[in-house]
Design an enzyme around this catalytic site. Structure first.
Site, PDB file in Angstrom:
ATOM      1  N   LYS A 211     -25.072  16.119 -67.359  1.00 35.46           N
ATOM      2  CA  LYS A 211     -24.790  15.464 -66.073  1.00 35.46           C
ATOM      3  C   LYS A 211     -23.334  15.674 -65.668  1.00 35.46           C
ATOM      4  O   LYS A 211     -23.042  16.098 -64.548  1.00 35.46           O
ATOM      5  CB  LYS A 211     -25.086  13.958 -66.165  1.00 35.46           C
ATOM      6  N   ASP A 229     -28.139  11.137 -62.369  1.00 35.29           N
ATOM      7  CA  ASP A 229     -27.598   9.820 -62.756  1.00 35.29           C
ATOM      8  C   ASP A 229     -28.676   8.767 -62.567  1.00 35.29           C
ATOM      9  O   ASP A 229     -29.841   9.089 -62.277  1.00 35.29           O
ATOM     10  CB  ASP A 229     -26.317   9.511 -61.972  1.00 35.29           C
TER      11      ASP A 229
END
Length: 343
Positions: A211, A229
């Site tokens: 991420k 997220d």
């Protein structure tokens, strides 16, 4: 006399043949009547059963307002059918997903990463710090951090206790201090003090996962990536783009729905929508611009006026998360966030 007798003898034969023909005709008539009666019974049975089969095939559909605008008092919002995603073909899913992204691009044309940064080093540090806290809190904390430690070499040689004190407002400050000092040391020792521009190199740094790596690649190097997220995960499941729960599997599933060139902006659009309108606990369904495309419409407040009060950030008239947002955001009516301690 013989002729008469002969004629008399023939008469009974004629009568028998006539009777035989009459009996055969009667049998045929009875058979035809029976067949017609059977047909009528079968036809009636079919007519009686048809409505039952039709009723059983009826499907329930969900509905959503055509536009997420406040309605006139006393009138119901216009409604349109939202087909259950379970019936969607792969092609229909791709079309719906891409249409949602186009709609969100129109709502948030100025969408951008909501972390303040001036270079790749500041972005990677800020992204690591953003775990389990808000971008706003990170943005309020990093000005002091970067003023004291502007480069990887500075942060690599920092006193951990001093860094911990600066990062305390971000939460988990001890673990985060260890991560940012560790990644700074790795940048100095392995990459000459520069943030690498390859995924395989970024994920080797302390505290950096896929991420974080995609945030850096997409926003510091212009290389497409999907940022999965908590907001992104919640929304793509609500929209039934995927049923996956593992971030890596979500990334792969959503990446397959869009061209690679769309990935970075798609991430911004979805995350912005999750923060501003499609909240975790109280989604503002009645103020949502993509309500007609959303299979989860109705999970939140559907009344337009009540939904309007749930909006956050620029849509609700509140400051955004960045202290130094892009000019396009300010031009659209967005407000910069206040510094730490100012509110």
């Amino acid at each position: 006399m013989k002729k008469g007798a002969s004629a008399t003898k023939k008469a009974p034969g004629k009568k028998a043949a006539s009777s035989k023909r009459a009996g055969s005709a009667a049998k045929q008539a009875a058979s035809a009547k029976k067949a017609a009666s059977s047909k009528r019974v079968a036809s009636a049975a079919r007519e009686a059963s048809a409505p039952v089969r039709k009723a059983a095939a009826a499907k329930k559909v969900t509905v959503a307002p055509k536009k997420a605008t406040a309605r006139v008092k006393g009138t119901a919002p216009a409604r349109t059918v939202v087909h259950p995603p379970g019936d969607e073909s792969r092609t229909a899913l791709v079309r719906r997903a891409r249409r949602i992204n186009r709609e969100l691009a129109g709502v948030y044309p100025y969408a951008h990463p909501e972390l303040d940064f001036a270079n790749p080093f500041q972005l990677i540090v800020a992204t690591v710090l953003s775990a389990q806290t808000t971008d706003l809190r990170v943005n309020q904390t990093t000005p002091t951090l970067f003023a004291r430690y502007p480069a990887p070499e500075d942060l690599a040689a920092a006193n951990p206790e001093e860094v911990e004190e600066i990062l305390r407002p971000c939460g988990f400050f001890r673990a985060k201090t260890k991560s940012v000092i560790g990644l700074s040391k790795a940048l100095v020792e392995d990459f000459g003090g520069e943030v690498p521009g390859r995924l395989e190199d970024l994920v080797k740094l302390p505290g950096v996962g896929r991420k974080t790596a995609f945030v850096v690649l997409g926003n510091a190097f212009g290389r497409p990536g999907i940022t999965v997220d908590t907001h992104f995960q919640r929304l793509v499941r609500r929209w039934r783009w995927t049923g996956e729960t593992d971030p890596d599997k979500i990334e792969a599933a959503i990446g397959a729905l869009f061209p690679k060139s769309d990935w970075t902006d798609l991430s911004h659009h979805v995350i912005w929508h999750g923060r501003r309108i499609c909240h975790a606990r109280k989604p503002a369904c009645g103020a949502c611009p993509i309500a007609p495309l959303c299979p989860a419409y109705g999970e939140g407040e559907t009344d337009p006026e009540k939904a309007k009060k749930l909006l956050k950030y620029e849509k609700g008239g509140f400051p955004g998360q960045r202290l130094n947002p892009p000019q396009a955001y300010l031009d659209a009516g967005g407000r910069p966030a206040p510094p730490l301690g100012a509110g």
